[in-house]
Design a protein around this motif. Structure first.
Motif, PDB file in Angstrom:
ATOM      1  N   ARG A  41       0.812  -1.216   0.000  1.00 53.70           N
ATOM      2  CA  ARG A  41       0.000   0.000   0.000  1.00 53.70           C
ATOM      3  C   ARG A  41       0.846   1.265   0.000  1.00 53.70           C
ATOM      4  NH1 ARG A  41      -5.058   0.256   1.238  1.00 53.70           N
ATOM      5  NH2 ARG A  41      -4.904   1.595   3.063  1.00 53.70           N
ATOM      6  N   THR A  42       2.080   1.146   0.502  1.00 56.29           N
ATOM      7  CA  THR A  42       2.969   2.309   0.433  1.00 56.29           C
ATOM      8  C   THR A  42       3.353   2.583  -1.025  1.00 56.29           C
ATOM      9  OG1 THR A  42       3.800   1.854   2.658  1.00 56.29           O
ATOM     10  CG2 THR A  42       5.120   3.306   1.280  1.00 56.29           C
ATOM     11  N   VAL A  43       3.563   1.541  -1.802  1.00 53.92           N
ATOM     12  CA  VAL A  43       3.836   1.726  -3.228  1.00 53.92           C
ATOM     13  C   VAL A  43       2.684   2.518  -3.858  1.00 53.92           C
ATOM     14  CG1 VAL A  43       4.070   0.595  -5.478  1.00 53.92           C
ATOM     15  CG2 VAL A  43       5.185  -0.400  -3.469  1.00 53.92           C
TER      16      VAL A  43
ATOM     17  N   LEU B  95       9.384  -3.756 -10.852  1.00 50.08           N
ATOM     18  CA  LEU B  95      10.592  -3.806 -10.031  1.00 50.08           C
ATOM     19  C   LEU B  95      10.344  -4.651  -8.789  1.00 50.08           C
ATOM     20  CD1 LEU B  95      11.805  -0.068 -10.017  1.00 50.08           C
ATOM     21  CD2 LEU B  95      12.783  -1.967 -11.328  1.00 50.08           C
ATOM     22  N   SER B  96      11.416  -5.181  -8.243  1.00 50.64           N
ATOM     23  CA  SER B  96      11.332  -5.953  -7.002  1.00 50.64           C
ATOM     24  C   SER B  96      12.371  -5.458  -6.011  1.00 50.64           C
ATOM     25  CB  SER B  96      11.593  -7.440  -7.271  1.00 50.64           C
ATOM     26  OG  SER B  96      10.565  -7.972  -8.068  1.00 50.64           O
ATOM     27  N   ALA B  97      12.116  -5.714  -4.741  1.00 46.33           N
ATOM     28  CA  ALA B  97      13.070  -5.383  -3.686  1.00 46.33           C
ATOM     29  C   ALA B  97      12.816  -6.325  -2.527  1.00 46.33           C
ATOM     30  CB  ALA B  97      12.887  -3.933  -3.234  1.00 46.33           C
ATOM     31  N   ARG B  98      13.792  -6.444  -1.653  1.00 45.53           N
ATOM     32  CA  ARG B  98      13.542  -7.244  -0.457  1.00 45.53           C
ATOM     33  C   ARG B  98      14.234  -6.634   0.738  1.00 45.53           C
ATOM     34  NH1 ARG B  98      17.799 -11.668  -0.600  1.00 45.53           N
ATOM     35  NH2 ARG B  98      19.104 -11.023  -2.346  1.00 45.53           N
ATOM     36  N   GLY B  99      13.709  -6.954   1.901  1.00 48.00           N
ATOM     37  CA  GLY B  99      14.274  -6.410   3.131  1.00 48.00           C
ATOM     38  C   GLY B  99      13.553  -6.989   4.334  1.00 48.00           C
ATOM     39  N   HIS B 100      13.881  -6.490   5.505  1.00 45.96           N
ATOM     40  CA  HIS B 100      13.269  -6.982   6.726  1.00 45.96           C
ATOM     41  C   HIS B 100      11.846  -6.455   6.854  1.00 45.96           C
ATOM     42  CE1 HIS B 100      12.578  -7.614  11.045  1.00 45.96           C
ATOM     43  NE2 HIS B 100      13.402  -8.632  10.876  1.00 45.96           N
ATOM     44  N   ARG B 101      10.962  -7.239   7.473  1.00 45.90           N
ATOM     45  CA  ARG B 101       9.559  -6.821   7.598  1.00 45.90           C
ATOM     46  C   ARG B 101       9.397  -5.514   8.373  1.00 45.90           C
ATOM     47  NH1 ARG B 101       6.655 -10.787  12.012  1.00 45.90           N
ATOM     48  NH2 ARG B 101       6.787 -12.351  10.389  1.00 45.90           N
ATOM     49  N   ASP B 102      10.343  -5.223   9.281  1.00 42.19           N
ATOM     50  CA  ASP B 102      10.267  -3.963  10.038  1.00 42.19           C
ATOM     51  C   ASP B 102      10.492  -2.744   9.147  1.00 42.19           C
ATOM     52  OD1 ASP B 102       9.859  -5.499  12.239  1.00 42.19           O
ATOM     53  OD2 ASP B 102      11.884  -5.258  13.059  1.00 42.19           O
TER      54      ASP B 102
ATOM     55  N   ALA C 299       9.123  -2.462   6.070  1.00 45.69           N
ATOM     56  CA  ALA C 299       8.153  -2.639   4.982  1.00 45.69           C
ATOM     57  C   ALA C 299       7.795  -1.315   4.310  1.00 45.69           C
ATOM     58  CB  ALA C 299       6.891  -3.314   5.519  1.00 45.69           C
ATOM     59  N   GLU C 300       7.605  -0.296   5.125  1.00 47.73           N
ATOM     60  CA  GLU C 300       7.186   0.985   4.568  1.00 47.73           C
ATOM     61  C   GLU C 300       8.296   1.601   3.709  1.00 47.73           C
ATOM     62  OE1 GLU C 300       5.559   3.606   7.484  1.00 47.73           O
ATOM     63  OE2 GLU C 300       4.767   4.958   5.954  1.00 47.73           O
ATOM     64  N   ARG C 301       9.513   1.555   4.234  1.00 45.93           N
ATOM     65  CA  ARG C 301      10.634   2.101   3.468  1.00 45.93           C
ATOM     66  C   ARG C 301      10.834   1.306   2.168  1.00 45.93           C
ATOM     67  NH1 ARG C 301      15.443   0.899   2.446  1.00 45.93           N
ATOM     68  NH2 ARG C 301      15.505  -0.829   3.925  1.00 45.93           N
TER      69      ARG C 301
ATOM     70  N   GLY D  66       8.564  -0.189   0.400  1.00 43.43           N
ATOM     71  CA  GLY D  66       7.547   0.240  -0.548  1.00 43.43           C
ATOM     72  C   GLY D  66       7.836   1.621  -1.112  1.00 43.43           C
ATOM     73  N   ARG D  67       8.251   2.522  -0.215  1.00 44.28           N
ATOM     74  CA  ARG D  67       8.515   3.901  -0.648  1.00 44.28           C
ATOM     75  C   ARG D  67       9.675   3.946  -1.646  1.00 44.28           C
ATOM     76  NH1 ARG D  67      10.718   6.320   3.602  1.00 44.28           N
ATOM     77  NH2 ARG D  67       8.943   5.707   4.891  1.00 44.28           N
ATOM     78  N   ASP D  68      10.766   3.251  -1.300  1.00 40.63           N
ATOM     79  CA  ASP D  68      11.935   3.258  -2.187  1.00 40.63           C
ATOM     80  C   ASP D  68      11.603   2.649  -3.539  1.00 40.63           C
ATOM     81  OD1 ASP D  68      13.266   4.390  -0.107  1.00 40.63           O
ATOM     82  OD2 ASP D  68      14.562   2.667   0.331  1.00 40.63           O
ATOM     83  N   LEU D  69      10.836   1.566  -3.521  1.00 45.59           N
ATOM     84  CA  LEU D  69      10.500   0.907  -4.786  1.00 45.59           C
ATOM     85  C   LEU D  69       9.652   1.842  -5.654  1.00 45.59           C
ATOM     86  CD1 LEU D  69      11.059  -1.964  -5.974  1.00 45.59           C
ATOM     87  CD2 LEU D  69       8.662  -2.449  -5.504  1.00 45.59           C
ATOM     88  N   ALA D  70       8.688   2.499  -5.040  1.00 49.70           N
ATOM     89  CA  ALA D  70       7.829   3.415  -5.793  1.00 49.70           C
ATOM     90  C   ALA D  70       8.642   4.570  -6.376  1.00 49.70           C
ATOM     91  CB  ALA D  70       6.716   3.944  -4.894  1.00 49.70           C
ATOM     92  N   HIS D  71       9.593   5.082  -5.607  1.00 48.46           N
ATOM     93  CA  HIS D  71      10.414   6.183  -6.125  1.00 48.46           C
ATOM     94  C   HIS D  71      11.285   5.725  -7.282  1.00 48.46           C
ATOM     95  CE1 HIS D  71       9.145   9.488  -3.675  1.00 48.46           C
ATOM     96  NE2 HIS D  71       9.241   8.754  -2.578  1.00 48.46           N
ATOM     97  N   ARG D  72      11.777   4.500  -7.201  1.00 51.64           N
ATOM     98  CA  ARG D  72      12.544   3.954  -8.341  1.00 51.64           C
ATOM     99  C   ARG D  72      11.639   3.829  -9.563  1.00 51.64           C
ATOM    100  NH1 ARG D  72      14.609  -1.488  -6.263  1.00 51.64           N
ATOM    101  NH2 ARG D  72      15.111  -1.842  -8.457  1.00 51.64           N
ATOM    102  N   MET D  73      10.393   3.434  -9.338  1.00 49.69           N
ATOM    103  CA  MET D  73       9.445   3.309 -10.465  1.00 49.69           C
ATOM    104  C   MET D  73       9.164   4.674 -11.080  1.00 49.69           C
ATOM    105  SD  MET D  73       6.878   0.474  -8.796  1.00 49.69           S
ATOM    106  CE  MET D  73       5.796   0.235 -10.207  1.00 49.69           C
ATOM    107  N   LEU D  74       9.008   5.679 -10.215  1.00 48.87           N
ATOM    108  CA  LEU D  74       8.777   7.030 -10.733  1.00 48.87           C
ATOM    109  C   LEU D  74       9.981   7.501 -11.533  1.00 48.87           C
ATOM    110  CD1 LEU D  74       7.047   8.701  -7.641  1.00 48.87           C
ATOM    111  CD2 LEU D  74       6.001   8.170  -9.864  1.00 48.87           C
ATOM    112  N   GLY D  75      11.173   7.146 -11.060  1.00 42.86           N
ATOM    113  CA  GLY D  75      12.399   7.506 -11.762  1.00 42.86           C
ATOM    114  C   GLY D  75      12.459   6.904 -13.150  1.00 42.86           C
ATOM    115  N   LEU D  76      11.776   5.790 -13.325  1.00 44.14           N
ATOM    116  CA  LEU D  76      11.761   5.113 -14.637  1.00 44.14           C
ATOM    117  C   LEU D  76      10.574   5.562 -15.487  1.00 44.14           C
ATOM    118  CD1 LEU D  76      12.713   1.505 -13.455  1.00 44.14           C
ATOM    119  CD2 LEU D  76      14.170   3.115 -14.717  1.00 44.14           C
ATOM    120  N   GLY D  77       9.782   6.504 -14.972  1.00 41.56           N
ATOM    121  CA  GLY D  77       8.676   7.043 -15.769  1.00 41.56           C
ATOM    122  C   GLY D  77       7.320   6.436 -15.477  1.00 41.56           C
ATOM    123  N   ALA D  78       7.152   5.910 -14.262  1.00 46.09           N
ATOM    124  CA  ALA D  78       5.879   5.273 -13.904  1.00 46.09           C
ATOM    125  C   ALA D  78       4.702   6.228 -14.053  1.00 46.09           C
ATOM    126  CB  ALA D  78       5.934   4.744 -12.463  1.00 46.09           C
ATOM    127  N   ASP D  79       4.930   7.511 -13.745  1.00 45.90           N
ATOM    128  CA  ASP D  79       3.821   8.474 -13.829  1.00 45.90           C
ATOM    129  C   ASP D  79       3.355   8.651 -15.269  1.00 45.90           C
ATOM    130  OD1 ASP D  79       6.334   9.541 -14.143  1.00 45.90           O
ATOM    131  OD2 ASP D  79       5.749  11.551 -13.492  1.00 45.90           O
TER     132      ASP D  79
END
Ligand code: PBG
Length: 309
Positions: A230-232, A272-279, A281-283, A285-298
């Motif tokens: 949902r953060t994405v 895109l995919s990413a992985r990390g610790h469940r604690d 989760a928000e970061r 999602g946020r980082d992945l979404a920003h990478r997507m925006l960087g690639l022209g997701a908007d």
């Protein structure tokens, strides 16, 4: 636990899917807490008038009316399909529990698997995310916009109006219509909507004791996964109707998150995919979404303004 307590009042929509999932939650809660839980069916404006539903902007109307009943104290808590919740926080409302998620995948319902449908077959779905991903898999399909509850949609296949429809597997399970499923899409083929297959228990923020009781049916892995998804969605500023897929699950104690946006004709995709610790989760999602925006997701999602956050 005192047994003379008044039953907890669970606010739910009255559809078969809603009451089935609410009853499952009620049973689990009773078992864990020893408290009686009673379902209170709420008829929302969205249920009463289809025109109003469209006018008021989709499924969000069901959610806000249930929340009003929670805020007024008419019910103690509400059970929603998590994917129907807007991404923004609601004033005075706490997400008290996300029970263990059901199967998050989408399912093709009809007489044949996707690969076996004839050229130009008519497939019904109201979701831009499903439209885009269907066309990515089968550009020849004629995708037909449909509305209504799952039973109504399945009826359009039975009547021959459509060759197939796409629905959430979890919802089909809850209404007992798995016999209609021809194929369950792997998440590699069709990425689910953020939160698909999971439920949300909401109560008033000023009732921490109640939130604690509801928390007995919370599943920490589900909560982390849906937070990442949902953060994405929130960062991409895409509402429930946007062509955004996101799915996270734990494997070997790491949270794996994948998200995509697909152009409405299915020809272009950012995934895109990413992985990390469940604690985190928000970061994640946020980082992945920003990478997507960087690639022209908007641009892929259509012209929309992205607020910096
Ligand atoms: N927007 C409707 C809706 N909300 C939740 C579900 C299915 C159950 C779930 O995802 O938990 C559905 C129907 C569907 O998409 O097929």
């Amino acid at each position: 636990m005192s047994t003379d307590r008044a039953p907890l009042r669970l606010g739910t929509r009255k559809s078969l899917m809603a009451t089935t999932q609410s009853q499952l939650v009620a049973d689990a809660l009773s078992q864990r807490t020893g408290l009686a839980v009673e379902l209170v069916g709420v008829t929302t404006q969205g249920d009463v008038s289809k025109a109003l539903l469209a006018q008021m902007g989709g499924t969000g109307v069901f959610v806000s009316e249930l929340r009003d009943r929670v805020l007024s104290g008419e019910v103690d808590f509400a059970v929603h399909s998590l994917k129907d919740l807007p991404t923004g926080a609601a004033e005075g409302i706490t997400l008290a529990a996300t029970p263990r998620r059901d199967d998050p995948r989408d399912a093709l319902c009809g007489p044949a698997k996707l690969a076996d449908l004839p050229r130009g077959a008519r497939v019904g779905t109201g979701s831009p995310r499903r439209v885009a991903q269907l066309l990515a898999l089968r550009p020849d399909l004629e995708v037909v916009p449909i509305r209504g509850n799952a039973d109504t949609r399945l009826g359009k296949v039975t009547s021959g109006e459509l060759d197939a429809v796409v629905l959430a597997y979890a919802g089909l399970t809850r209404i007992g219509r798995l016999e209609a499923v021809a194929e369950v899409f792997e998440t590699e083929q069709m990425l689910p909507a953020p939160g698909q297959g999971s439920l949300a228990l909401e109560c008033r923020s000023d009732r921490p004791e109640l939130a604690g009781l509801l928390g007995t049916v919370d599943d920490a892995a589900t909560r982390a996964a849906v937070l990442a998804e949902r953060t994405v969605l929130a960062v991409l500023e895409a509402g429930c109707s946007a062509p955004v897929g996101a799915y996270a699950a734990e494997r070997e104690q790491e949270l794996h998150l994948t998200a995509n946006v697909v152009s409405s004709d299915g020809t272009r995709q950012i995934r895109l995919s990413a992985r990390g610790h469940r604690d985190e989760a928000e970061r994640l999602g946020r980082d992945l979404a920003h990478r997507m925006l960087g690639l022209g997701a908007d641009q892929l999602m259509g012209e929309r303004t992205i607020e910096p956050r």
